[in-house]
Design a protein around this motif. Structure first.
Motif, mmCIF file in Angstrom:
data_model
loop_
_atom_site.group_PDB
_atom_site.id
_atom_site.type_symbol
_atom_site.label_atom_id
_atom_site.label_comp_id
_atom_site.label_asym_id
_atom_site.label_seq_id
_atom_site.Cartn_x
_atom_site.Cartn_y
_atom_site.Cartn_z
ATOM 1 N N THR A 1 -3.307 -39.002 11.770
ATOM 2 C CA THR A 1 -3.153 -38.204 12.986
ATOM 3 C C THR A 1 -2.698 -36.803 12.607
ATOM 4 O O THR A 1 -1.607 -36.626 12.050
ATOM 5 C CB THR A 1 -2.127 -38.846 13.936
ATOM 6 N N TRP A 2 -3.550 -35.835 12.890
ATOM 7 C CA TRP A 2 -3.248 -34.444 12.568
ATOM 8 C C TRP A 2 -3.149 -33.641 13.857
ATOM 9 O O TRP A 2 -3.886 -33.869 14.807
ATOM 10 C CB TRP A 2 -4.326 -33.847 11.665
ATOM 11 N N LEU A 3 -2.248 -32.688 13.861
ATOM 12 C CA LEU A 3 -2.036 -31.822 15.007
ATOM 13 C C LEU A 3 -2.342 -30.387 14.592
ATOM 14 O O LEU A 3 -1.745 -29.865 13.644
ATOM 15 C CB LEU A 3 -0.586 -31.928 15.493
ATOM 16 N N SER A 4 -3.301 -29.771 15.274
ATOM 17 C CA SER A 4 -3.650 -28.380 14.983
ATOM 18 C C SER A 4 -2.660 -27.467 15.696
ATOM 19 O O SER A 4 -2.535 -27.518 16.926
ATOM 20 C CB SER A 4 -5.081 -28.089 15.438
ATOM 21 N N ILE A 5 -1.966 -26.636 14.933
ATOM 22 C CA ILE A 5 -0.873 -25.831 15.480
ATOM 23 C C ILE A 5 -1.357 -24.480 15.971
ATOM 24 O O ILE A 5 -1.042 -24.057 17.083
ATOM 25 C CB ILE A 5 0.237 -25.646 14.426
ATOM 26 N N LEU A 6 -2.140 -23.781 15.170
ATOM 27 C CA LEU A 6 -2.582 -22.450 15.570
ATOM 28 C C LEU A 6 -3.831 -22.065 14.800
ATOM 29 O O LEU A 6 -4.171 -22.671 13.776
ATOM 30 C CB LEU A 6 -1.474 -21.406 15.348
ATOM 31 N N ARG A 7 -4.493 -21.046 15.324
ATOM 32 C CA ARG A 7 -5.643 -20.459 14.645
ATOM 33 C C ARG A 7 -5.604 -18.959 14.879
ATOM 34 O O ARG A 7 -5.254 -18.497 15.965
ATOM 35 C CB ARG A 7 -6.953 -21.038 15.172
ATOM 36 N N THR A 8 -5.953 -18.198 13.855
ATOM 37 C CA THR A 8 -5.941 -16.745 13.950
ATOM 38 C C THR A 8 -7.176 -16.189 13.256
ATOM 39 O O THR A 8 -7.681 -16.799 12.297
ATOM 40 C CB THR A 8 -4.667 -16.164 13.295
ATOM 41 N N PRO A 9 -7.730 -15.065 13.722
ATOM 42 C CA PRO A 9 -8.871 -14.455 13.025
ATOM 43 C C PRO A 9 -8.517 -14.124 11.578
ATOM 44 O O PRO A 9 -7.380 -13.753 11.270
ATOM 45 C CB PRO A 9 -9.147 -13.187 13.836
ATOM 46 N N ALA A 10 -9.498 -14.250 10.708
ATOM 47 C CA ALA A 10 -9.286 -13.998 9.275
ATOM 48 C C ALA A 10 -10.373 -13.053 8.777
ATOM 49 O O ALA A 10 -11.387 -13.498 8.226
ATOM 50 C CB ALA A 10 -9.303 -15.308 8.494
ATOM 51 N N PRO A 11 -10.199 -11.747 8.963
ATOM 52 C CA PRO A 11 -11.223 -10.780 8.533
ATOM 53 C C PRO A 11 -11.143 -10.479 7.040
ATOM 54 O O PRO A 11 -11.025 -9.331 6.621
ATOM 55 C CB PRO A 11 -10.894 -9.552 9.385
ATOM 56 N N TYR A 12 -11.166 -11.521 6.233
ATOM 57 C CA TYR A 12 -11.146 -11.362 4.780
ATOM 58 C C TYR A 12 -11.890 -12.543 4.169
ATOM 59 O O TYR A 12 -11.965 -13.630 4.742
ATOM 60 C CB TYR A 12 -9.711 -11.292 4.246
ATOM 61 N N GLU A 13 -12.454 -12.304 2.991
ATOM 62 C CA GLU A 13 -13.294 -13.311 2.359
ATOM 63 C C GLU A 13 -12.466 -14.452 1.772
ATOM 64 O O GLU A 13 -11.255 -14.342 1.569
ATOM 65 C CB GLU A 13 -14.146 -12.669 1.257
ATOM 66 N N LEU A 14 -13.182 -15.521 1.447
ATOM 67 C CA LEU A 14 -12.551 -16.716 0.894
ATOM 68 C C LEU A 14 -11.845 -16.422 -0.426
ATOM 69 O O LEU A 14 -10.789 -16.992 -0.713
ATOM 70 C CB LEU A 14 -13.610 -17.807 0.694
ATOM 71 N N GLU A 15 -12.399 -15.525 -1.238
ATOM 72 C CA GLU A 15 -11.801 -15.261 -2.549
ATOM 73 C C GLU A 15 -10.383 -14.718 -2.411
ATOM 74 O O GLU A 15 -9.504 -15.032 -3.220
ATOM 75 C CB GLU A 15 -12.657 -14.275 -3.341
ATOM 76 N N PHE A 16 -10.125 -13.920 -1.380
ATOM 77 C CA PHE A 16 -8.790 -13.363 -1.203
ATOM 78 C C PHE A 16 -7.825 -14.428 -0.689
ATOM 79 O O PHE A 16 -6.672 -14.490 -1.119
ATOM 80 C CB PHE A 16 -8.843 -12.170 -0.253
ATOM 81 N N PHE A 17 -8.297 -15.269 0.220
ATOM 82 C CA PHE A 17 -7.475 -16.388 0.679
ATOM 83 C C PHE A 17 -7.115 -17.298 -0.493
ATOM 84 O O PHE A 17 -5.963 -17.726 -0.632
ATOM 85 C CB PHE A 17 -8.238 -17.168 1.749
#
Length: 531
Positions: free
Chosen positions: A16-32
């Motif tokens: 059971t997972w609870l999604s807490i928040l979501r925010t825009p991510a204007p950056y590529e996967l490599e930086f994350f």
């Protein structure tokens, strides 16, 4: 802008997972990915209650990546202690790319326990071309009562980054931008609390800030732990703090803030103890404690005895007290006695002297000549800071200088120029002592302390002073090293000078002539008076 509720994009069957928040991510996967790797190695970025992470396992160093259930026969993990083995996990549709097991080390082990945690990295590319990444943290605890305060009270937490097929636009308000979301797997008896929500928000803000910094070209400027390993200094600091901090703070007699001075000097003492322990035979501490094994090199060669230290401009004398209490013989002097001196034990106060380095008035003075090889300490010694390498050269001594206020050799307030015509041109690593020449790791450092690589700012007065001390030391023939100390002060640059073999071979008279020649050349440095 953060948003919730929303349609969850992350789940693991049977949990059971609870999604807490979501925010825009204007950056590529490599930086994350770079930021998350840095946060795994440096959890102190997200929590001030933590010192560091100790990595017990990294699957990149394993010959075979264990399967999801951890049963890979030839995996290195089967040789690990059961409590340190990575906890199995899988995310349907994703490929596991890397696994860490780390121990979170708290700043105050008397208050917070350490925590072992498994960190899994997953990735996939969807049929539509979206790149998705999941970083999963699983603490090695089975009950919420066993969770330390600095960690969210959850069974696991996940960070999911989704990058659209066309790449994230620079405008985060664009509905087609990528997204970053945070998800919790709660304990059955633990509800979602406001603190858990605030923690998720803070984590999202840190990840977004650092990822955008990576995308903007931030590079890490300040590199710590170049001379002594982080673990050694922090462990010694923790021991010293537990031994001396409370008594020194409670017995404080000055009007200044005791915590700043006490913790700063404890940090400097921890660094010096580790530096000296790697060079000299370690003394036996009062009470019979000793480090007999550290008296020899790895091959069994005896280390030289400690030559003693002098803290020039010792101020409140706390550093002298801590070092002497640890068994390192030495003394300190300053132009004015402090109230603290009389409050310290006689074993310390007897070794604190009211002296001037240059005779003036009726105050006793010191001529600047110390017994050969005496280790000199200049901890925020102000006017004596640029003199430190000169004094050390006269006695062929090693030294540590921690600059503070900028003064020239005449004692005038000065802003040094990095293009001084009177000083020899130092090497890049010396000319810029606040920046390490050490290359960052392949995974890339986080942008916690950095600047845009494309910008070139003139050095600050403090950086110029530190560069001047390092350049002067190199000109005198010292082997110059530098470190950024982990102390609660912005004046934390440290210049370490060790006598070169050439300096050790010449006599005292010749060293004196060299000092006089260089002193005369630097008598009127290319500097700008501050007042």
């Amino acid at each position: 802008m953060l948003s919730r509720p929303y349609e969850p994009t992350f789940n693991i069957p049977g949990e059971t997972w609870l999604s807490i928040l979501r925010t825009p991510a204007p950056y590529e996967l490599e930086f994350f990915s770079k930021v998350m790797l840095n946060l795994i190695r440096n959890p102190n970025i997200t929590s001030s209650y933590l010192f560091r992470a100790e990595i017990y396992y990294d699957s990149d160093n394993d010959a075979s990546l264990p399967s999801a259930d951890g049963t890979e026969a030839d995996s290195f993990t089967r040789h690990m202690k059961p409590e340190l083995r990575p906890l199995p996990a899988s995310v349907p549709g994703y490929e596991r790319t890397r696994t860490f097991v780390r121990r979170l080390v708290p700043r105050n082990p008397a208050l917070d326990a350490s925590l072992v945690q498994t960190c899994h990295l997953f990735s996939r590319t969807t049929a539509g071309g979206e790149e998705e990444s999941v970083v999963l943290y699983i603490p090695h605890v089975t009950s919420p009562d066993d969770m330390p305060y600095y960690h969210p009270t959850v069974r696991a937490l996940a960070f999911q980054h989704i990058s659209p097929a066309s790449g994230p636009p620079s405008n985060s308000s664009n509905p087609n931008a990528g997204s970053l979301s945070i998800h919790y797997a709660l304990f059955p008896t633990t509800p979602l609390t406001p603190r858990l929500t605030r923690t998720a928000l803070a984590l999202a803000q840190i990840i977004t800030k650092h990822s955008l910094g990576q995308k903007a070209g931030y590079t890490k400027r300040v590199h710590h732990d170049l001379l002594v390993p982080q673990k050694a200094v922090q462990d010694t600091y923790t021991r010293l703090k537990g031994t001396y901090a409370r008594r020194l703070i409670e017995g404080w007699v000055e009007t200044t803030d005791p915590s700043k001075h006490v913790f700063e000097d404890l940090g400097i003492a921890a660094f010096l103890v580790e530096v000296w322990g790697g060079v000299y035979a370690a003394p036996r501490r009062p009470g019979g404690e000793g480090d007999e094994g550290r008296g020899k090199e790895g091959g069994g060669e005896e280390r030289p005895p400690f030559p003693g230290f002098v803290d020039i401009g010792c101020g409140n004398g706390l550093l002298v007290h801590i070092l002497r209490s640890e068994g390192w013989e030495g003394w300190g002097f300053d132009a004015r006695a402090r109230k603290t001196w009389s409050a310290l034990p006689p074993s310390t106060s007897a070794h604190l002297k009211e002296l001037l380095l240059v005779p003036r008035g009726g105050t006793p003075w010191h001529n600047g000549l110390f017994p050969p090889h005496t280790f000199l300490i200049a901890n925020h010694a102000d006017e004596l800071t640029p003199w430190t390498p000169l004094l050390a050269s006269l006695s062929a001594s090693a030294f540590v200088a921690i600059p503070c206020c900028s003064h020239d050799l005449a004692g005038a307030r000065t802003r040094f120029s990095t293009t001084s015509p009177t000083a020899s041109t130092p090497s890049p690593s010396i000319a810029d002592p606040l920046h390490s020449a050490t290359s960052p790791s392949a995974d890339g450092p986080g942008p916690k302390a950095g600047s845009l690589a494309r910008k070139s700012k003139p050095p600050s007065a403090y950086a110029a002073l530190t560069a001047y001390v390092a350049s002067l030391s190199a000109e005198l023939g010292f082997r110059v090293e530098k470190e950024m100390l982990r102390i609660p002060s912005t004046r934390n640059a440290c210049v370490v000078g060790r006598p070169s073999s050439e300096m050790m071979e010449i006599g005292a008279e010749e060293r004196g002539r060299v000092v006089e020649k260089i002193k005369d050349a630097h008598a009127s440095p290319a500097s700008n008076p501050l007042c």
